[in-house]
Design a protein around this motif. Structure first.
Motif, mmCIF file in Angstrom:
data_model
loop_
_atom_site.group_PDB
_atom_site.id
_atom_site.type_symbol
_atom_site.label_atom_id
_atom_site.label_comp_id
_atom_site.label_asym_id
_atom_site.label_seq_id
_atom_site.Cartn_x
_atom_site.Cartn_y
_atom_site.Cartn_z
ATOM 1 N N LYS A 1 50.194 34.819 22.111
ATOM 2 C CA LYS A 1 49.716 33.850 23.098
ATOM 3 C C LYS A 1 50.676 33.725 24.283
ATOM 4 O O LYS A 1 50.263 33.462 25.403
ATOM 5 N N ASP A 2 51.956 33.894 24.038
ATOM 6 C CA ASP A 2 52.998 33.837 25.058
ATOM 7 C C ASP A 2 54.291 34.233 24.372
ATOM 8 O O ASP A 2 54.275 34.610 23.196
ATOM 9 N N PHE A 3 55.419 34.176 25.067
ATOM 10 C CA PHE A 3 56.673 34.552 24.401
ATOM 11 C C PHE A 3 57.873 33.999 25.147
ATOM 12 O O PHE A 3 57.763 33.500 26.270
ATOM 13 N N SER A 4 59.015 34.110 24.495
ATOM 14 C CA SER A 4 60.296 33.696 25.063
ATOM 15 C C SER A 4 61.352 34.728 24.689
ATOM 16 O O SER A 4 61.204 35.460 23.708
ATOM 17 N N THR A 5 62.425 34.775 25.466
ATOM 18 C CA THR A 5 63.598 35.568 25.104
ATOM 19 C C THR A 5 64.830 34.668 25.228
ATOM 20 O O THR A 5 64.777 33.611 25.855
ATOM 21 N N LEU A 6 65.910 35.083 24.648
ATOM 22 C CA LEU A 6 67.179 34.359 24.767
ATOM 23 C C LEU A 6 68.020 34.960 25.882
ATOM 24 O O LEU A 6 68.108 36.179 26.017
ATOM 25 N N GLN A 7 68.653 34.085 26.672
ATOM 26 C CA GLN A 7 69.581 34.536 27.706
ATOM 27 C C GLN A 7 70.699 33.499 27.856
ATOM 28 O O GLN A 7 70.714 32.481 27.146
ATOM 29 N N LEU A 8 71.620 33.759 28.761
ATOM 30 C CA LEU A 8 72.756 32.863 28.993
ATOM 31 C C LEU A 8 72.356 31.802 30.019
ATOM 32 O O LEU A 8 71.890 32.120 31.110
ATOM 33 N N VAL A 9 72.525 30.540 29.646
ATOM 34 C CA VAL A 9 72.239 29.428 30.549
ATOM 35 C C VAL A 9 73.549 28.702 30.801
ATOM 36 O O VAL A 9 74.302 28.412 29.866
ATOM 37 N N TYR A 10 73.833 28.390 32.069
ATOM 38 C CA TYR A 10 75.161 27.866 32.395
ATOM 39 C C TYR A 10 75.083 26.716 33.396
ATOM 40 O O TYR A 10 74.112 26.572 34.149
#
Length: 414
Positions: A148-157
């Motif tokens: 239906k949709d998706f997400s990924t992990l990344q660096l948030v600062y």
């Protein structure tokens, strides 16, 4: 979308299904017509969904209203607060909803049990879905349900924190270690991330490691590559430059960043809504996770629209899911939220008014799925326990991975 595993600190693996539940699922028992049999006349379908936000609930309700007006079937929506419990109870009782949200990590168990109608290849342009997402909902070569949709992990600062320390978003592990050190203050570690495999695991991926081989037939938890990924974070924790959210009085990385208890965190695109709602004054940026010895690494997380094998009208249910996953409706469904469309063709349109989220979309080209095999939960539980020990400083990387290797070998049968 509700994030499967990461948000805010959701347990990563599917709850084990009892033998009785699996038996009921395979038998497809319960009231109504036999499994897969089309009902006469206009079908009435039930749908189970979880709630991510009132706004997203509203978009889903509108989509269902639009479908109902077509006159092909009538869909009745149930948005459930205790979703996992409600779904498992319905499945165990032999009366599952016709259509339901299903997290990617639960597909192997339910597919093996014979509980899912395979509808993935019945969608319009199934090749438009990201390959990694298709893999997440494929079991033994069958594409069961469309993402239906998706997400990924990344660096948030925290932009102000990095600017104040004269630090740029790190692009390599060496730069990450240096940034974490430079950003650390007595009441604020440089990096805060949940002490669990689906956060720490992205660093294993960047080192070329993973818990198993790609076929999920051989355990590879104690390899040098896995060791490199775990040692990076264990070392930062030991030096005081990294911490878990709970040690700084936060429930997850986004809260730690919002409260000024972290300068950097590892989170998915769901953090956007949380920051807007809870910490609107915090200026934050997003960058791809620093590349490791094997290059960039991240994980993708998704949920699909599943159809129950025992639905009284699988054709009508499939038609409804085809409606939901049509490009124009998927774009409408995701454009107001930080979850990303699962169709590759929609990436540029989705980013048009939110270019700052590009790192999350870019991760789709190299993200790996985190799906294993039925019964793999004890392995995830074991490494999660070990990672919590590493974060606290009372375990050693070699001991943790050796223990996990043994559990994985036992689970995989060798």
């Amino acid at each position: 979308m509700r994030s499967p595993r990461p948000r805010p600190i959701r347990l990563p693996a599917a709850a084990a299904l009892s033998a009785t539940t699996l038996c009921v699922l395979v038998a497809g028992c319960g009231g109504g017509e036999s499994a897969g049999q089309a009902s006469s006349g206009k079908a009435t379908l039930s749908m189970y969904a979880w709630s991510s936000s009132p706004a997203e609930d509203g978009v889903l309700r509108k989509a269902i209203d639009d479908y109902n007006k077509l006159g092909r079937a009538t869909v009745k929506l149930n948005i459930l607060p205790e979703y996992d419990t409600a779904l498992q109870t319905a499945l165990a009782g032999g009366e599952p909803p016709d259509v339901f949200y299903l997290n990617d990590n639960k597909v192997p168990d339910l597919a093996k049990a014979g509980a899912l109608e395979p509808i993935g290849d019945k969608m319009d342009k199934p090749g438009d879905f990201y390959p990694t997402l298709k893999d997440s909902f494929t079991y033994k070569g069958t594409f069961y349900c469309p993402p239906k949709d998706f997400s990924t992990l990344q660096l948030v600062y925290d932009k102000d924190a990095l600017a104040g320390a004269g630090v740029k978003p790190p692009t390599t592990w060496d730069e990450l270690a240096a940034a974490a050190k430079a950003l650390t203050k007595p009441d604020r570690p440089g990096l805060v991330l949940n002490a669990e495999f689906y956060r720490w695991g992205v660093f294993a991926v960047a080192a070329g490691g993973w818990l198993t081989d790609d076929a999920v037939t051989k355990a590879t938890a104690d390899t040098p590559e896995m060791t490199k990924g775990m040692e990076l974070l264990a070392g930062l924790h030991k030096a005081g430059y990294a911490a878990s959210p709970q040690t700084v009085g936060a429930g997850w990385g986004g809260e730690a960043l919002g409260k000024g208890k972290a300068a950097m965190t590892v989170e998915g695109n769901w953090i956007v809504g949380a920051m807007k709602t809870d910490f609107p004054k915090v200026k934050y940026g997003i960058a791809e996770l620093p590349a490791g010895p094997a290059g960039k690494g991240t994980l993708s997380f998704s949920a699909c629209y599943a159809v129950a094998k025992s639905s009284a009208d699988t054709d009508a249910a499939t038609d409804f899911v085809r409606f939901l996953t049509a490009p124009e409706r998927q774009l409408e469904f995701t454009k107001q939220f930080p979850v990303m469309p699962s169709r590759q063709s929609l990436a540029e349109k989705w980013l048009a008014d939110k270019p700052e989220l590009k790192p999350f979309v870019d991760g789709s080209t190299y993200a790996r799925d985190s799906i294993f095999v039925p019964g793999f939960k004890p392995v995830i539980d074991d490494i999660n326990d070990g990672i919590q020990g590493l974060a606290k400083g009372n375990r050693q990387v070699a001991d943790v991975l050796t223990a996990t290797q043994k559990v994985a070998e036992s689970t995989l049968g060798g």
